[in-house]
Design a protein around this motif. Structure first.
Motif, PDB file in Angstrom:
ATOM      1  N   LEU A   6      14.050  13.072 -30.913  1.00  0.00           N
ATOM      2  CA  LEU A   6      15.127  14.023 -30.624  1.00  0.00           C
ATOM      3  C   LEU A   6      15.085  14.311 -29.135  1.00  0.00           C
ATOM      4  N   GLY A   7      16.044  13.751 -28.403  1.00  0.00           N
ATOM      5  CA  GLY A   7      16.067  13.900 -26.955  1.00  0.00           C
ATOM      6  C   GLY A   7      15.921  12.550 -26.290  1.00  0.00           C
ATOM      7  N   SER A   8      16.454  12.479 -25.061  1.00  0.00           N
ATOM      8  CA  SER A   8      16.432  11.190 -24.351  1.00  0.00           C
ATOM      9  C   SER A   8      15.973  11.383 -22.914  1.00  0.00           C
ATOM     10  N   GLY A   9      15.213  12.467 -22.666  1.00  0.00           N
ATOM     11  CA  GLY A   9      14.767  12.765 -21.314  1.00  0.00           C
ATOM     12  C   GLY A   9      13.410  12.160 -20.995  1.00  0.00           C
ATOM     13  N   VAL A  65      12.789  18.121 -26.732  1.00  0.00           N
ATOM     14  CA  VAL A  65      13.881  18.922 -26.168  1.00  0.00           C
ATOM     15  C   VAL A  65      13.272  20.227 -25.656  1.00  0.00           C
ATOM     16  N   PRO A  66      14.003  21.012 -24.880  1.00  0.00           N
ATOM     17  CA  PRO A  66      13.445  22.293 -24.424  1.00  0.00           C
ATOM     18  C   PRO A  66      13.013  23.175 -25.597  1.00  0.00           C
ATOM     19  N   ALA A  67      11.927  23.906 -25.391  1.00  0.00           N
ATOM     20  CA  ALA A  67      11.389  24.736 -26.471  1.00  0.00           C
ATOM     21  C   ALA A  67      12.399  25.779 -26.948  1.00  0.00           C
ATOM     22  N   CYS A  89       6.132  18.586 -29.104  1.00  0.00           N
ATOM     23  CA  CYS A  89       5.435  18.423 -27.816  1.00  0.00           C
ATOM     24  C   CYS A  89       5.887  19.464 -26.800  1.00  0.00           C
ATOM     25  N   THR A  90       6.587  20.494 -27.263  1.00  0.00           N
ATOM     26  CA  THR A  90       7.225  21.395 -26.300  1.00  0.00           C
ATOM     27  C   THR A  90       6.234  22.366 -25.655  1.00  0.00           C
ATOM     28  N   ASN A  91       6.604  22.807 -24.475  1.00  0.00           N
ATOM     29  CA  ASN A  91       5.939  23.939 -23.829  1.00  0.00           C
ATOM     30  C   ASN A  91       7.011  24.939 -23.455  1.00  0.00           C
ATOM     31  N   HIS A 131       0.882  16.167 -18.438  1.00  0.00           N
ATOM     32  CA  HIS A 131       2.142  15.937 -17.726  1.00  0.00           C
ATOM     33  C   HIS A 131       2.746  14.613 -18.185  1.00  0.00           C
ATOM     34  N   VAL A 132       4.052  14.540 -18.123  1.00  0.00           N
ATOM     35  CA  VAL A 132       4.772  13.347 -18.584  1.00  0.00           C
ATOM     36  C   VAL A 132       4.243  12.069 -17.932  1.00  0.00           C
ATOM     37  N   SER A 133       3.787  12.152 -16.688  1.00  0.00           N
ATOM     38  CA  SER A 133       3.342  10.942 -15.987  1.00  0.00           C
ATOM     39  C   SER A 133       2.148  10.299 -16.688  1.00  0.00           C
TER      40      SER A 133
END
Ligand SMILES: NC(=O)c1ccc[n+]([C@@H]2O[C@H](COP(=O)([O-])OP(=O)(O)OC[C@H]3O[C@@H](n4cnc5c(N)ncnc54)[C@H](OP(=O)(O)O)[C@@H]3O)[C@@H](O)[C@H]2O)c1
Length: 218
Positions: A6-9, A65-67, A89-91, A131-133
């Motif tokens: 859910l989400g493509s970011g 997606v955003p929390a 996985c949200t924060n 972090h995403v990296s």
């Protein structure tokens, strides 16, 4: 494993890319179909679609997606998500006097809000600490040790799927108990991000120790 995202970011691309490399069947779903298709193409996922398509596809569904959006979104998708594993996985952070603090106030977790919003789904908290990296690294390993991924949840099948997923990425599953522990994993993210923002490295505060004897644990 069939995985819907859910989400493509950024997190969708980083984790989805790792899961494609590990051989999973990934569908990237977004509210913007073109963005979902672009992310799927970029990471080599075979499928893309709507958010509902992603929810219906996955044995395991990642909420990337955003929390602040996630509870309403999983509530809207609750019929599709029933019986499936939903990985959160949200924060959810906001500025505090001494650094970022969870918007939940630390008394509940976003993961719990998702479980309440989609009662038929099996929520697991995972992948929010790095972090995403880090998730873009192939088989992330530091000082010769594979990255450990803490996760928690109440459903044994979903915990097993999450552990399998983590292992397939070359990481080490770190089970942390039931979903009630999500509040601590989310607080740990707030703590670590605050330390990073101050220019320090939180990992230096957690050196390896020999396993403490059972009797000396609190
Ligand atoms: N970035 C990190 O380092 C990191 C690390 C750990 C955890 N996280 C968490 O991971 C989650 C995703 O972060 P990210 O970095 O991937 O963010 P991002 O790059 O901004 O991507 C967010 C995604 O959510 C979608 N979205 C936003 N509002 C939506 C809505 N109302 N309905 C449906 N979809 C919506 C966006 O779609 P559009 O493109 O259409 O706006 C986009 O696909 C967040 O909860 C974040 O806290 C991030």
């Amino acid at each position: 494993m069939r995985i819907g995202i859910l989400g493509s970011g950024a997190m969708a691309a980083a984790l989805g890319g790792a899961w494609v490399r590990a051989g999973h069947d990934v569908l990237v779903g977004g509210r913007d179909r073109a963005a979902a298709a672009a992310t799927a193409a970029r990471i080599g996922a075979a499928k893309d679609g709507t958010l509902a398509d992603a929810a219906a596809h996955g044995e395991l569904v990642l909420a990337a997606v955003p929390a602040g959006v996630a509870p309403r979104l999983v509530n809207e998708l609750a019929a599709h998500l029933a019986g499936r594993t939903v990985v959160d996985c949200t924060n959810s952070l906001e500025p505090g006097d001494d650094g970022p603090v969870p918007t939940t106030g630390g008394t509940t977790s976003v993961a719990r809000l998702l479980a309440d919003a989609a009662p038929g789904a099996h929520v697991v908290k995972a992948f929010n600490l790095c972090h995403v990296s880090i998730w873009t690294l192939p088989r992330p390993s530091f000082e010769g040790v594979p990255l450990a991924v803490p996760f928690c949840g109440d459903d044994p099948v979903s915990l097993g799927r999450t552990a399998e997923l983590i292992t397939s990425m070359g990481c080490t599953p770190m089970p942390c108990g039931g979903l009630s522990r999500a509040v601590y994993i989310e607080a740990a993210a707030a703590f670590a991000i605050g330390v990073w923002w101050s220019g320090a490295q939180p990992r230096f505060a957690f050196p390896a120790i020999e396993r403490a004897p059972q009797a000396s644990r609190p």
